[in-house]
Enzyme design. Structure first.
Site, PDB file in Angstrom:
ATOM      1  N   ARG A 435       0.890  -1.250   0.593  1.00  0.00           N
ATOM      2  CA  ARG A 435      -0.048  -0.087  -0.226  1.00  0.00           C
ATOM      3  C   ARG A 435       1.372   1.296  -0.109  1.00  0.00           C
ATOM      4  NH1 ARG A 435      -1.290  -3.139   3.464  1.00  0.00           N
ATOM      5  NH2 ARG A 435      -3.259  -4.638   3.494  1.00  0.00           N
ATOM      6  N   ASP A 559     -30.010 -13.364  -8.998  1.00  0.00           N
ATOM      7  CA  ASP A 559     -30.562 -14.890  -9.283  1.00  0.00           C
ATOM      8  C   ASP A 559     -31.708 -15.086  -9.736  1.00  0.00           C
ATOM      9  OD1 ASP A 559     -29.828 -14.529  -6.442  1.00  0.00           O
ATOM     10  OD2 ASP A 559     -31.622 -14.007  -5.392  1.00  0.00           O
ATOM     11  N   GLU A 560     -31.545 -16.472 -10.420  1.00  0.00           N
ATOM     12  CA  GLU A 560     -32.113 -16.210 -11.580  1.00  0.00           C
ATOM     13  C   GLU A 560     -33.673 -16.603 -11.335  1.00  0.00           C
ATOM     14  OE1 GLU A 560     -33.143 -21.126  -9.566  1.00  0.00           O
ATOM     15  OE2 GLU A 560     -31.525 -21.118 -11.272  1.00  0.00           O
ATOM     16  N   ASP A 561     -34.451 -16.522 -10.422  1.00  0.00           N
ATOM     17  CA  ASP A 561     -36.069 -16.332 -10.723  1.00  0.00           C
ATOM     18  C   ASP A 561     -36.192 -14.791 -10.566  1.00  0.00           C
ATOM     19  OD1 ASP A 561     -35.143 -15.664  -8.187  1.00  0.00           O
ATOM     20  OD2 ASP A 561     -36.419 -17.222  -6.972  1.00  0.00           O
ATOM     21  N   ASP A 648     -25.750 -13.051   1.142  1.00  0.00           N
ATOM     22  CA  ASP A 648     -26.661 -11.283   0.376  1.00  0.00           C
ATOM     23  C   ASP A 648     -26.346 -10.639   2.232  1.00  0.00           C
ATOM     24  OD1 ASP A 648     -28.783 -12.575   2.347  1.00  0.00           O
ATOM     25  OD2 ASP A 648     -29.840 -12.421   0.404  1.00  0.00           O
ATOM     26  N   ARG A 695     -31.596 -16.688   8.839  1.00  0.00           N
ATOM     27  CA  ARG A 695     -30.916 -15.122   8.476  1.00  0.00           C
ATOM     28  C   ARG A 695     -31.110 -14.366   9.927  1.00  0.00           C
ATOM     29  NH1 ARG A 695     -31.222 -14.634   3.563  1.00  0.00           N
ATOM     30  NH2 ARG A 695     -31.939 -12.293   2.632  1.00  0.00           N
TER      31      ARG A 695
END
Length: 740
Positions: A435, A559-561, A648, A695
């Site tokens: 850095r 997401d796929e849906d 998520d 969750r």
């Protein structure tokens, strides 16, 4: 003849010099002695600085009288240091074995902790240090993999009068087969030396080991080898720590008191001179400097004429009230160069005014302290009031804001202090991938900037604004697929068409996490952008892996849906380009504190308040993929993979911890509904009650690891211009967002 003239001339010059000395100096000295004998006075050819005639405004005679036997000359100090540390000229190039660290590239930086023996006494502070290392991504239990070694013996307090002092350290460390005269070893220390001089003596020979030490003297500090750390108390939090006290954009920058200090006063010995003289600039109005003699067992035996008055004045003011309401905080040295007041003033956004000559400030190799503190001189105490009064309001605000950045980045917890120490050493070992000063001294701080990702500032989203850089104009869509492809009418097929129609879409990557193998390319619909199907190895966290195929800065996670329109995708992407350091998306969620359960809660209710934007339909910068995979501990990623849940939420925790800001929600059609799962595919996870309970637990587990709750609530939503306004649809750019 010439030689004789030369000798005669030299003789005459010598005679003239003797005559001048006798009449010009000798007689005057004899007359002066004669006069002083008649008056009964003692001649002082040079002023004695303890004479009141010369220092009427600075200090009383008693204050400046110290035990002559306790004073050390610079030569004596150097000799003592050389006797204690025979390798005082050590540098990384001469006293460090780089080959131990470069066996596996940068992954070769591993830290091993020697096991403690059964009867070893370990202080609370050292236990926290060892725990921070053991829970870090650098820890290894195999000494053969180690690049750096840390003692299991508590070396924090080397004051022989302390109850935490551990004897016989020399004999024990010499018995370690890997000691090797201290090479590649790191020794932590907070207190060295003992009464009366409090030298740098640790009571054992450190050999070629590096020191991570508080109260380091610049004379003894080995630049590029040792690490100066702050003095912190045993109550300093292990993780997270409290946030700084500065409210953003606090106006006016000046507070009720200009300058404050409240602490002990030492009557004799090292460190007493500065604090004994503070009463000279105390006015009880805007400069409040309070000291007390009431400490130690025998303070009444040694108290001076001012003690009783000082003790009464000391009790009149509350320390926390002073700390919250002072612009500058005086940080004078104590028995040692460092002080607890330093970290306290940083947290309170009270600009530290240092009076500790020779102190090597914490992490001085990387932190530019002139942007956060004012360094004074113990010998020029009377100049301090005029110095702080001359600081302008803009400078005060800048200094206070920098104290908050440094406090939260490096000093608010033991974890951050220890990890900063390790990262500094790691940057020295791998200096070609390290850095720069800008990264260490600007938000979010060096710990959250991983140079393995890049050493170029323009590759990190939080530097765009300061550099005047705009993010790219394309994005990569990453679709997380868990269901086998059994029908051309599945939601993922429509989603591919919608996303590929966006003029900003560069490519689409399908992350295949289904138990069945992915279908051939012919099964997928034709699209105007490249389509790549990659194996997700059936891990939920694989959606956040730093895939090499992602070449754009922006990532659209889906997401796929997910059900969206192309106009919704375009609008969200344009919003993200204005906030590239944040998550920008559609489905919001929130967290809250449950006082009955004394735990964090999670809710999916649609309200005006939110703190999470689900990554099932959200934009973010690709750097967060790298940070997710290399900064977060393996334990959290394992939890996500085991439950196939909470990835998520974890990403939102991470991004908010970096930015200290909430995500951004954009306008979404109210008609949006979850579609039923097609026959032959897995049911949606939110239909399972256990999904919601998991969750809830994840929120608390993540908050526990971070040490605080990084999520930030917001009611901010961005809509297109004229969204829902009663005007012609022809005037609206994103007219599809209002259609059913």
């Amino acid at each position: 003849m010439q030689a004789r003239k030369k000798y005669v001339l030299l003789g005459l010059c010598a005679c003239c010099w003797l005559v001048l000395f006798y009449w010009g100096g000798g007689v005057q000295l004899r007359l002066l002695r004669l006069l002083t004998r008649q008056r009964g006075e003692v001649v002082r050819p040079w002023p004695n600085w303890t004479d009141r005639a010369f220092l009427p405004r600075y200090a009383h005679l008693d204050e400046l009288q110290t035990d002559p036997g306790m004073a050390e000359s610079p030569r004596q100090r150097r000799q003592a240091w050389s006797a204690i540390y025979k390798d005082s000229r050590c540098r990384m190039e001469t006293c460090f074995d780089f080959s131990r660290c470069r066996r596996r590239g940068r992954e070769g930086f591993r830290v091993y902790i020697y096991p403690s023996e059964k009867n070893d006494r370990v202080s609370e502070s050292y236990r926290k240090i060892l725990m921070s290392i053991a829970e870090s991504r650098y820890y290894t239990s195999d000494p053969r993999e180690a690049c750096l070694f840390v003692l299991g013996i508590d070396t924090l307090d080397r004051d022989q009068l302390s109850g935490q002092f551990v004897p016989s350290v020399d004999e024990r460390i010499r018995g370690y087969p890997l000691w090797n005269d201290g090479r590649n070893h790191l020794i932590f220390n907070l207190y060295s030396g003992t009464w009366p001089n409090y030298t740098e003596d640790l009571g054992f020979n450190i050999g070629q080991a590096m020191l991570a030490k508080a109260s380091l003297n610049t004379e003894h500090f080995r630049p590029g080898f040792d690490v100066s750390i702050p003095l912190f108390s045993k109550d300093h939090p292990q993780k997270g720590g409290e946030r700084g006290w500065l409210v953003r954009n606090t106006i006016p920058p000046r507070r009720k008191y200009l300058l404050m200090f409240k602490g002990k006063r030492y009557l004799t010995g090292i460190g007493s001179d500065t604090r004994n003289a503070l009463h000279h600039i105390h006015n009880g109005k805007d400069i409040v400097l309070l000291t007390t003699c009431r400490h130690g067992k025998d303070w009444e035996k040694h108290k001076d004429a001012r003690c009783d008055h000082d003790n009464l004045e000391y009790e009149r003011f509350d320390y926390q009230e002073l700390l919250h309401n002072s612009t500058f905080c005086l940080v004078p040295r104590g028995r040692r160069l460092g002080s607890f007041r330093f970290l306290e003033s940083l947290q309170a956004a009270c600009i530290p005014v240092l009076l500790s000559n020779g102190w090597e400030l914490p992490f001085s190799d990387v932190i530019q302290w002139n942007q956060a503190v004012i360094e004074g001189d113990e010998r020029l105490l009377l100049q301090v009031p005029s110095t702080v009064r001359a600081v302008g309001n803009e400078r005060i605000l800048a200094l206070r804001q920098r104290t908050q950045m440094l406090w939260e980045a490096y000093f608010s917890s033991v974890d951050k202090i220890v990890l900063t120490t390790l990262e500094i050493i790691k940057d020295r070992v791998f200096s070609h991938i390290s850095r720069n000063k800008y990264m260490w001294n600007s938000h979010p701080g060096g710990l959250l900037v991983l140079p393995e990702y890049s050493t170029h500032l323009a590759h990190f989203p939080f530097y765009y604004l300061g550099l005047g850089v705009s993010p790219g104009q394309e994005f990569t869509a990453v679709i997380h697929a868990v269901s086998p492809l059994v029908s051309q009418s599945q939601p993922i097929m429509k989603l591919l068409q919608v996303v590929s129609k966006s003029k900003y879409c560069s490519q689409i990557i399908i992350l295949w996490n289904s138990e069945k193998p992915p279908p051939s390319r012919s099964k997928w619909p034709p699209m105007p952008v490249p389509l790549t199907v990659t194996d997700g190895r059936r891990k939920t966290t694989s959606r956040f892996l730093p895939h090499v195929a992602i070449e754009t800065e922006a990532v659209l996670s889906l997401d796929e849906d997910t059900v969206l329109l192309t106009s919704e995708v375009n609008f969200a992407f344009l919003v993200w380009r204005s906030f590239p350091e944040r998550i920008v998306g559609y489905p919001p969620r929130s967290h809250f504190w449950d006082p009955l359960k004394r735990a964090w809660g999670y809710t999916s209710k649609w309200t005006n308040d939110y703190s999470i934007v689900l990554t099932g339909a959200a934009f973010y910068h690709r750097y967060y993929h790298y940070l997710f995979s290399h900064y977060l501990p393996q334990s959290l990623r394992t939890l996500v993979d085991r439950t196939s849940n909470c990835e998520d939420i974890l990403m939102n925790f991470l991004v908010s911890a970096v930015t200290h800001l909430p995500p951004i929600k954009v306008a979404q059609r109210k008609q949006y509904k979850e579609l039923p799962s097609p026959q032959g595919t897995k049911s949606v996870p939110w239909a399972n009650p256990e999904h919601f309970n998991q969750r809830q637990e994840c929120v608390n587990t993540f908050a526990n690891w971070f040490g605080y709750m990084p999520l930030v609530h917001s009611q901010f939503r961005l809509d297109p211009v004229l969204f829902k306004d009663q005007v012609s649809v022809l005037r609206k750019k994103y007219k599809d967002l209002e259609r059913a």
